[in-house]
Design a protein around this motif. Structure first.
Motif, PDB file in Angstrom:
ATOM      1  N   ALA A   1      52.816  37.787  38.019  1.00 58.45           N
ATOM      2  CA  ALA A   1      52.109  38.939  37.459  1.00 58.45           C
ATOM      3  C   ALA A   1      51.007  38.452  36.531  1.00 58.45           C
ATOM      4  O   ALA A   1      51.242  37.608  35.662  1.00 58.45           O
ATOM      5  N   ILE A   2      49.795  38.964  36.746  1.00 59.44           N
ATOM      6  CA  ILE A   2      48.657  38.670  35.869  1.00 59.44           C
ATOM      7  C   ILE A   2      48.214  39.989  35.259  1.00 59.44           C
ATOM      8  O   ILE A   2      47.761  40.883  35.981  1.00 59.44           O
ATOM      9  N   ASP A   3      48.334  40.116  33.948  1.00 55.77           N
ATOM     10  CA  ASP A   3      47.977  41.352  33.258  1.00 55.77           C
ATOM     11  C   ASP A   3      46.617  41.210  32.583  1.00 55.77           C
ATOM     12  O   ASP A   3      46.313  40.176  31.976  1.00 55.77           O
ATOM     13  N   VAL A   4      45.823  42.264  32.693  1.00 51.47           N
ATOM     14  CA  VAL A   4      44.575  42.389  31.934  1.00 51.47           C
ATOM     15  C   VAL A   4      44.747  43.618  31.054  1.00 51.47           C
ATOM     16  O   VAL A   4      44.779  44.745  31.547  1.00 51.47           O
ATOM     17  N   ILE A   5      44.875  43.402  29.742  1.00 51.09           N
ATOM     18  CA  ILE A   5      45.244  44.477  28.819  1.00 51.09           C
ATOM     19  C   ILE A   5      44.131  44.691  27.804  1.00 51.09           C
ATOM     20  O   ILE A   5      43.657  43.730  27.179  1.00 51.09           O
ATOM     21  N   ASP A   6      43.721  45.923  27.652  1.00 46.31           N
ATOM     22  CA  ASP A   6      42.739  46.260  26.622  1.00 46.31           C
ATOM     23  C   ASP A   6      43.262  47.426  25.788  1.00 46.31           C
ATOM     24  O   ASP A   6      44.185  48.127  26.193  1.00 46.31           O
TER      25      ASP A   6
ATOM     26  N   HIS B   1      43.875  33.279  47.152  1.00 45.17           N
ATOM     27  CA  HIS B   1      42.570  32.622  47.258  1.00 45.17           C
ATOM     28  C   HIS B   1      42.020  32.476  45.844  1.00 45.17           C
ATOM     29  O   HIS B   1      41.844  33.485  45.140  1.00 45.17           O
ATOM     30  N   ALA B   2      41.722  31.256  45.447  1.00 40.75           N
ATOM     31  CA  ALA B   2      41.256  31.027  44.083  1.00 40.75           C
ATOM     32  C   ALA B   2      39.974  31.798  43.780  1.00 40.75           C
ATOM     33  O   ALA B   2      39.867  32.450  42.737  1.00 40.75           O
ATOM     34  N   ALA B   3      39.007  31.748  44.687  1.00 40.54           N
ATOM     35  CA  ALA B   3      37.721  32.409  44.431  1.00 40.54           C
ATOM     36  C   ALA B   3      37.884  33.922  44.355  1.00 40.54           C
ATOM     37  O   ALA B   3      37.279  34.584  43.503  1.00 40.54           O
ATOM     38  N   ARG B   4      38.704  34.479  45.240  1.00 42.82           N
ATOM     39  CA  ARG B   4      38.889  35.934  45.235  1.00 42.82           C
ATOM     40  C   ARG B   4      39.653  36.384  43.989  1.00 42.82           C
ATOM     41  O   ARG B   4      39.331  37.418  43.401  1.00 42.82           O
ATOM     42  N   LEU B   5      40.666  35.601  43.598  1.00 44.14           N
ATOM     43  CA  LEU B   5      41.422  35.966  42.400  1.00 44.14           C
ATOM     44  C   LEU B   5      40.526  35.904  41.170  1.00 44.14           C
ATOM     45  O   LEU B   5      40.574  36.791  40.299  1.00 44.14           O
ATOM     46  N   GLU B   6      39.662  34.900  41.102  1.00 48.21           N
ATOM     47  CA  GLU B   6      38.732  34.803  39.972  1.00 48.21           C
ATOM     48  C   GLU B   6      37.749  35.970  39.973  1.00 48.21           C
ATOM     49  O   GLU B   6      37.397  36.500  38.919  1.00 48.21           O
ATOM     50  N   GLN B   7      37.334  36.395  41.169  1.00 44.19           N
ATOM     51  CA  GLN B   7      36.430  37.545  41.267  1.00 44.19           C
ATOM     52  C   GLN B   7      37.111  38.815  40.771  1.00 44.19           C
ATOM     53  O   GLN B   7      36.517  39.613  40.038  1.00 44.19           O
ATOM     54  N   VAL B   8      38.374  39.008  41.164  1.00 45.30           N
ATOM     55  CA  VAL B   8      39.116  40.194  40.733  1.00 45.30           C
ATOM     56  C   VAL B   8      39.301  40.180  39.219  1.00 45.30           C
ATOM     57  O   VAL B   8      39.065  41.188  38.531  1.00 45.30           O
TER      58      VAL B   8
ATOM     59  N   ALA C   1      51.856  28.784  36.445  1.00 45.61           N
ATOM     60  CA  ALA C   1      52.318  29.707  37.498  1.00 45.61           C
ATOM     61  C   ALA C   1      51.456  29.487  38.738  1.00 45.61           C
ATOM     62  O   ALA C   1      50.232  29.392  38.644  1.00 45.61           O
ATOM     63  N   TRP C   2      52.118  29.423  39.891  1.00 43.70           N
ATOM     64  CA  TRP C   2      51.420  29.241  41.163  1.00 43.70           C
ATOM     65  C   TRP C   2      51.744  30.423  42.081  1.00 43.70           C
ATOM     66  O   TRP C   2      52.895  30.839  42.177  1.00 43.70           O
ATOM     67  N   ALA C   3      50.710  30.928  42.714  1.00 45.91           N
ATOM     68  CA  ALA C   3      50.884  32.068  43.615  1.00 45.91           C
ATOM     69  C   ALA C   3      50.165  31.784  44.923  1.00 45.91           C
ATOM     70  O   ALA C   3      49.280  30.919  45.009  1.00 45.91           O
ATOM     71  N   LEU C   4      50.528  32.535  45.939  1.00 48.86           N
ATOM     72  CA  LEU C   4      49.870  32.429  47.230  1.00 48.86           C
ATOM     73  C   LEU C   4      48.649  33.337  47.216  1.00 48.86           C
ATOM     74  O   LEU C   4      48.767  34.547  46.993  1.00 48.86           O
TER      75      LEU C   4
ATOM     76  N   VAL D   1      47.317  29.843  39.141  1.00 49.17           N
ATOM     77  CA  VAL D   1      46.930  31.091  38.475  1.00 49.17           C
ATOM     78  C   VAL D   1      46.562  30.844  37.022  1.00 49.17           C
ATOM     79  O   VAL D   1      45.556  31.372  36.514  1.00 49.17           O
ATOM     80  N   ALA D   2      47.358  30.035  36.325  1.00 51.65           N
ATOM     81  CA  ALA D   2      47.102  29.797  34.899  1.00 51.65           C
ATOM     82  C   ALA D   2      45.732  29.162  34.685  1.00 51.65           C
ATOM     83  O   ALA D   2      45.007  29.512  33.745  1.00 51.65           O
ATOM     84  N   ALA D   3      45.341  28.237  35.571  1.00 51.71           N
ATOM     85  CA  ALA D   3      44.037  27.584  35.438  1.00 51.71           C
ATOM     86  C   ALA D   3      42.901  28.580  35.644  1.00 51.71           C
ATOM     87  O   ALA D   3      41.879  28.527  34.947  1.00 51.71           O
ATOM     88  N   ILE D   4      43.079  29.478  36.592  1.00 49.15           N
ATOM     89  CA  ILE D   4      42.039  30.481  36.846  1.00 49.15           C
ATOM     90  C   ILE D   4      41.909  31.438  35.673  1.00 49.15           C
ATOM     91  O   ILE D   4      40.803  31.778  35.236  1.00 49.15           O
ATOM     92  N   VAL D   5      43.037  31.869  35.135  1.00 52.36           N
ATOM     93  CA  VAL D   5      43.021  32.768  33.975  1.00 52.36           C
ATOM     94  C   VAL D   5      42.329  32.099  32.796  1.00 52.36           C
ATOM     95  O   VAL D   5      41.507  32.702  32.098  1.00 52.36           O
ATOM     96  N   GLU D   6      42.649  30.827  32.565  1.00 47.28           N
ATOM     97  CA  GLU D   6      42.024  30.100  31.462  1.00 47.28           C
ATOM     98  C   GLU D   6      40.517  29.955  31.685  1.00 47.28           C
ATOM     99  O   GLU D   6      39.729  30.077  30.742  1.00 47.28           O
ATOM    100  N   ARG D   7      40.126  29.714  32.931  1.00 47.38           N
ATOM    101  CA  ARG D   7      38.701  29.565  33.233  1.00 47.38           C
ATOM    102  C   ARG D   7      37.951  30.877  33.007  1.00 47.38           C
ATOM    103  O   ARG D   7      36.850  30.892  32.461  1.00 47.38           O
ATOM    104  N   VAL D   8      38.546  31.981  33.419  1.00 43.91           N
ATOM    105  CA  VAL D   8      37.914  33.287  33.210  1.00 43.91           C
ATOM    106  C   VAL D   8      37.800  33.589  31.720  1.00 43.91           C
ATOM    107  O   VAL D   8      36.757  34.050  31.235  1.00 43.91           O
TER     108      VAL D   8
END
Length: 361
Positions: A286-291, A249-256, A244-247, A220-227
């Motif tokens: 937990a992955i938060d997107v805060i604005d 799909h990398a591509a779907r999580l990056e899309q979300v 952090a590692w979660a169960l 998860v951390a790598a995907i967040v950093e990439r985004v």
């Protein structure tokens, strides 16, 4: 089966089902039918059967003793087919859904009043079955079109997000093109956009339903950093949190995450940073997107946010949050939201945590 069921009532050895073909009738199905099954298209018979719903005795038509309307309506190819014995119209709700031509029974005879009554009732029943079958086929076609339209709407939404992202990059480039750090971020953003467009082309090339992919341990951390890195040229983004590692799909999580970040960018002022935060809470990541943008009213969040094609943005498609929640739920997770009008919004993605031993395996 419909033809056989009607034919069995009069010991007829076969039958021909005629179905609407434009304004006329054409062959639809046969059962033990050895005679002619088609002829020149003629609207007269279809119009007459729809208006009168009368059972036509073809032997009387050939002998010239039938009612004048029967004589005027039966086409020559049915007159010439000696095997054809009677025509039973199939009328449902005032609409002609077909007609059955019965073959001559082994014991040649004329139809009597019992035959007429029985065939009339059976014809109405058969017509209802045919009408129901066509209604099911129409619903299936409508469902396929609905699925096509749904996918096309998602694709349009993804294209809109790509255009918005590239537009912001171009706008920022006018002010920061001389900054080496900005150029690095801009290249990363352009590469990210190119990857997303290639993924979009791959989705367009799929002609069947997308197969479900097994859930896998996801960094998860790598995907967040990439985004975050891919969007820095578009808007200030800060990423926080440890490994952090979660169960999922990398591509779907990056899309979300890309979708939620895009929403946050559109809701925020140009200099208001967006926070991406990762933490492990019990058995979940937990992955938060805060604005700190305009926020949303409780009523909109409750009643409209996750409804497709409903948007608070003038140019919005209204399917971003809907699609994001669907993708998260498909990974066995949940999407939560807290928003206050005038203060900002926090989207939280919750996914099942993966233990360190499972990651190592």
């Amino acid at each position: 089966r419909v033809v056989k069921s009607i034919a069995d009532l009069t010991d007829s050895p076969g039958g021909l089902l005629l179905v609407p073909d434009g304004a006329s009738l054409g062959p639809g199905a046969t059962w033990n039918w050895a005679g002619a099954a088609d002829g020149p298209r003629d609207e007269t018979l279809a119009r007459y059967l729809a208006q009168d719903a009368r059972i036509v005795e073809l032997d009387r038509v050939r002998a010239g003793t039938a009612p004048s309307d029967d004589l005027a309506s039966v086409p020559d190819w049915l007159r010439d087919c000696r095997e054809a014995w009677a025509i039973v119209p199939l009328v449902h709700g005032g609409t002609l859904v077909g007609a059955i031509v019965l073959a001559r029974p082994p014991v040649d005879r004329a139809l009597d009043w019992e035959d007429f009554d029985l065939l009339r009732v059976a014809g109405r029943q058969a017509a209802s079955y045919l009408a129901e079958d066509r209604a099911h086929a129409a619903l299936a076609d409508a469902a396929r079109f609905d699925e096509f339209n749904r996918r096309f709407a998602f694709i349009l939404h993804d294209i809109k997000n790509l255009v918005s992202q590239l537009t912001l990059v171009a706008r920022n480039a006018e002010r920061h093109a001389d900054n080496p750090d900005f150029r690095v971020d801009m290249v990363a953003t352009l590469k990210d956009s190119s990857d997303r467009m290639n993924a979009l082309l791959a989705r367009l090339s799929q002609h069947g339903p997308v197969r479900g992919e097994p859930l896998q341990p996801t960094d998860v951390a790598a995907i967040v950093e990439r985004v975050a890195t891919g969007r820095k040229a578009q808007h200030p983004i800060v990423a926080q949190g440890g490994p952090a590692w979660a169960l999922g799909h990398a591509a779907r999580l990056e899309q979300v995450l890309g979708q939620l970040v895009q929403n946050a960018v559109e809701a925020s002022a140009a200099d208001a940073p967006i926070l991406l935060k990762v933490e492990t809470i019990g058995e979940q990541v937990a992955i938060d997107v805060i604005d700190h943008g305009c926020g949303m009213t409780p009523g909109f969040v409750r009643d409209q946010l996750f409804k497709p094609f409903v948007s608070s943005k003038p140019a919005g498609f209204g399917i971003g949050a809907f699609e994001a929640r669907q993708l998260v739920q498909a990974m066995g997770g949940a999407l939560e939201i807290v928003s206050r009008e005038g203060e900002g919004t926090r989207f939280r993605i919750l996914l099942p945590v993966v233990a360190a031993l499972e990651v190592a395996a």
